[in-house]
Design an enzyme around this catalytic site. Structure first.
Site, mmCIF file in Angstrom:
data_model
loop_
_atom_site.group_PDB
_atom_site.id
_atom_site.type_symbol
_atom_site.label_atom_id
_atom_site.label_comp_id
_atom_site.label_asym_id
_atom_site.label_seq_id
_atom_site.Cartn_x
_atom_site.Cartn_y
_atom_site.Cartn_z
ATOM 1 C CG HIS A 51 -2.887 13.957 0.305
ATOM 2 N ND1 HIS A 51 -3.227 13.644 -0.861
ATOM 3 C CD2 HIS A 51 -3.256 12.894 1.112
ATOM 4 C CE1 HIS A 51 -3.601 12.491 -0.739
ATOM 5 N NE2 HIS A 51 -3.652 12.083 0.362
ATOM 6 C CE1 TYR A 85 -3.422 2.878 0.701
ATOM 7 C CE2 TYR A 85 -1.957 3.423 2.513
ATOM 8 C CZ TYR A 85 -2.972 3.640 1.750
ATOM 9 O OH TYR A 85 -3.633 4.902 1.620
ATOM 10 N N GLY A 116 -5.661 5.312 -0.149
ATOM 11 C CA GLY A 116 -7.215 5.297 0.095
ATOM 12 C C GLY A 116 -7.819 4.483 -0.642
ATOM 13 N NE ARG A 147 -16.815 24.364 52.837
ATOM 14 C CZ ARG A 147 -18.039 23.669 52.842
ATOM 15 N NH1 ARG A 147 -18.156 22.474 53.418
ATOM 16 N NH2 ARG A 147 -18.938 24.667 52.826
ATOM 17 C CG ASN A 154 -0.460 7.369 6.840
ATOM 18 O OD1 ASN A 154 -0.343 6.061 6.812
ATOM 19 N ND2 ASN A 154 -1.701 7.883 7.224
#
Length: 520
Positions: free
Chosen positions: A95, A65, A72, A293, A207
């Site tokens: 991108h 890949y 994608g 408190r 990535n």
């Protein structure tokens, strides 16, 4: 010091990148102090071996890949060896479509550091010269212009990180010596040369989770500092309101043994030691309002949140988060999902909720300081001329506005998900949105605490600084060196901004701890 830029020095020890030992403190040192970075020798060897594996995969045409396939939904499209380089170049150019304001320069230094550290683990297939160029950009302060919006927080911070990769290619834009320049020119002015991305390199650069994690790491470091100084500011307010330290007694907190609650209670007792202004149960009142408190319970719970976020950040900044990952020793290439930002998304959502509460309770203490019905005899709105002068009236409005804004920002981003890439990437984290909102919340918190401190200092003008505990007196004196008393009405916007910055820089905290000892 972490937040003030320091002058460079040949004696500064560089941060060694080996993919394993980075800490949030080291990230802050590189981001804010310009500490240089060097690649560990063993990490260099791992990167070389992993690169050889990539080149063998390309030569044999094995289906991998993002190396011999598209990205994608295009992961089923085969890419020939002769198109491998163009595939990476097209990846970065297509991108690089993030939008919005550029990330601050310290954040960009941090994100380059985190990406370089991830690549140094030797599972990404980057070339050594590409990794070295990124490190050189850190050291020579060539800072890519990275728009802050556009990441879904899964498949990595793809769009923003692509703007970083563009500059390494000699494209895009970068800041160099304060000037915004074309990427190629910025590199040239620093004496650096762009690279041509080879197989797998574009994917290796973008990535990952480094945008959300860099924003988150710096936000966490700031949050931890604010949490400590909040105890000091609250102690000063307790004195001004003649509060009752009995509620901080060890016996109370030992029977509900949260370590953080116990630690904050100890801080408060330590900080109030020697005060002539605090009271005992029944002396003026039997018990204080919750915002005084319940300080150990509320501030302590925020410390629990910070501990959770620190644990997740510590893991993430030393993780390999790209895809696919290569395991040279076993000859494996595995497509996985380490780029998914869900752990950081949750941590950042939790962080902004915890810090919002630190501001919420601070604003309530401010209200008690300025409200004559609640302040135990202090002038209305701490005005030296009530009626003619409004004093600190509107500073509480500003505080209320900031805490209200935080309530909107604290809505969890991690509960949202929008499918992308034709439903191949069908669940995303929105972790970068969570981190950006966390950073904004923390910036707001610094201003809310600044307002409480300024109002408490004004209260001291009426009750006398000589009664303060030694530790809180240090904080009061430091504040007064920066912000004069508001004897006559004036704009306090710059006072608030300057005080918030000082709280983040940490010198005041160091000065207090020099008297009180180290705080929890």
């Amino acid at each position: 010091m972490i937040y003030k830029q320091q002058e460079s020095s040949a004696e500064v020890t560089p941060v060694l990148l080996d993919g394993e030992q980075l800490t949030s403190e080291l990230v802050a040192a590189v981001a804010f102090e310009h500490v240089p970075v060097v690649l560990d020798e063993e990490a260099f060897k791992r990167v070389v071996e992993c690169r050889k594996m990539v080149e063998e995969l390309v030569a044999t045409g094995k289906v991998v890949y993002g190396v011999t396939t598209g990205f994608g939904k295009f992961s089923d499209v085969h890419i020939s060896p002769q198109d491998a380089v163009q595939l990476q170049v097209n990846l970065i150019r297509s991108h690089a479509c993030a939008v919005g304001k550029p990330l601050p320069e310290p954040t960009v230094r941090a994100l380059m550091l985190l990406r370089a550290n991830a690549l140094a683990k030797g599972h990404s297939g980057i070339r050594p010269e590409t990794l070295q160029l990124m490190i050189d950009c850190i050291n020579y302060d060539v800072l890519p212009v990275v728009p802050e919006q556009g990441s879904l927080g899964a498949s990595g911070d793809l769009a923003p990180l692509s703007h970083l990769a563009l500059v390494l290619m000699g494209e895009g834009e970068a800041f160099y010596q304060g000037e915004r320049l074309p990427g190629a020119l910025a590199l040239a002015k620093a004496g650096l040369k762009p690279i041509t991305l080879q197989a797998k390199e574009g994917l290796a650069l973008i990535n990952g989770t480094q945008i959300m994690t860099s924003i988150g790491t710096l936000a966490l470091v700031k949050a931890e500092r604010l949490a400590k100084i909040a105890d000091v500011i609250a102690s000063l307010t307790v004195e001004c309101l003649r509060g009752i330290p009995d509620a901080f007694a060890e016996e109370v907190h030992r029977v509900r043994p949260y370590p953080e609650q116990i630690g904050v209670a100890k801080n408060l007792l330590n900080l109030l030691q020697g005060s002539k202004l605090t009271t005992r149960q029944g002396e003026l009142r039997v018990q204080d309002a919750y915002s005084l408190r319940c300080l150990p319970q509320v501030h302590g719970a925020t410390r629990q949140v910070l501990a959770y976020a620190r644990d997740k950040i510590a893991i993430e900044i030393n993780s390999a988060t790209d895809n696919p990952l290569l395991f040279v020793d076993k000859g494996l290439v595995i497509s996985g999902g380490n780029f998914h930002g869900q752990p950081i998304a949750f941590a950042m959502d939790f962080l902004k909720i915890g810090m919002s509460e630190l501001a919420n309770i601070s604003e309530r203490r401010t209200e008690r300081l300025v409200n004559p019905a609640l302040s135990g005899g202090l002038p209305a709105f701490l005005s030296h001329n009530p009626g003619v002068g409004s004093g600190m009236m509107i500073t509480q409005y500003v505080s209320a506005s900031l805490v209200s804004e935080n309530k909107v920002l604290a809505h969890p981003s991690s509960v949202d998900s929008i499918p992308s890439s034709a439903n191949q990437e069908d669940h995303v984290s929105m972790g970068t949105t969570a981190a950006r909102h966390a950073a904004q919340v923390i910036d707001n918190v610094s201003k809310v605490l600044a307002i409480e401190l300024i109002c408490a200092a004004e209260a001291v003008e009426f009750i006398g600084a000589e009664g303060l505990a030694p530790a809180t007196r240090v904080l009061y004196d430091n504040l007064r060196a920066l912000v004069p008393a508001v004897v006559e009405d004036r704009s306090t916007s710059r006072d608030i901004e300057n005080t918030a910055t000082a709280l983040l820089e940490g010198e005041w905290l160091q000065a207090v701890e020099a008297v009180s000892g180290s705080l929890f």
